[in-house]
Scaffold this active site. Structure first.
Site, short mmCIF file in Angstrom:
data_model
loop_
_atom_site.label_atom_id
_atom_site.label_comp_id
_atom_site.label_asym_id
_atom_site.label_seq_id
_atom_site.Cartn_x
_atom_site.Cartn_y
_atom_site.Cartn_z
NE ARG A 99 25.03 3.56 48.27
CZ ARG A 99 24.27 2.54 48.63
NH1 ARG A 99 24.61 1.79 49.65
NH2 ARG A 99 23.16 2.27 47.98
CG ASP B 82 16.26 -4.64 58.69
OD1 ASP B 82 15.62 -5.02 59.69
OD2 ASP B 82 15.95 -3.61 58.07
#
Length: 177
Positions: free
Chosen positions: A164, A102
């Site tokens: 997740r 990111d």
């Protein structure tokens, strides 16, 4: 949990095929070598487990607990190394696996630390790389998928510790945040 998903960005079967291709790339770059693989917890756990089963058995697997999101949807800008002891990488070739590239701060901090610790070389692999200008100068050597600059969950990526275990990568509905 799946009711919170706005849309699926990358389906499970697409991820599986891409992991096969990534494994071929990694095997080509590290033929017959004992490789130290460092998995960045917790996000890269699912991705790494599936990828590492596709690689030769000449691996030493270590985990490193680092954090920069601290439960939010954007990087805090601060990378914390949460482990007291880091793996011994002196003179070793290392592959770092992370869930998402990111801002680049986490991957840059980890690569720099391992290099300072004497790693012979450090390569990086990520499941996802956001298409954006990064705060830190870094690009991954192996990338599963390039995605837009949006917050994603599933396949190891979470929002406040949840999602997740979804077998795909998706986005959350606004009301789920």
């Amino acid at each position: 949990m799946e009711d919170d998903v706005e849309r699926v960005l990358i389906a499970e079967d697409v991820i599986e095929r891409r992991l096969d291709a990534m494994a071929v790339e990694i095997r080509r770059d590290f033929p017959g070598e004992v490789l130290v693989v460092i998995v960045l917890l917790k996000g890269a756990l699912v991705f790494s487990a599936d990828l590492l089963r596709r690689l030769p058995r000449m691996l030493e697997i270590e985990c490193l607990n680092v954090a920069s999101y601290h439960g939010g949807t954007e990087s805090s800008g601060k990378v914390d190394f949460l482990d007291r002891k880091l793996p011994d990488v002196n003179g070793r070739r290392v592959l770092v696996l992370d869930d998402i590239l990111d801002t680049g701060r986490t991957l840059r901090a980890v690569v720099d630390r391992l290099t300072e610790m004497g790693a012979e070389s450090v390569k990086t692999g990520v499941l996802l790389a956001k298409d954006k200008v990064r705060s830190a100068e870094v690009e991954a050597d192996y990338v599963g998928f390039a995605i837009g600059d949006e917050f994603v969950i599933g396949y190891g990526l979470d929002y406040q510790g949840r999602y997740r275990n979804l077998p795909y990568v998706g986005t959350l509905k606004p009301e789920a945040r």
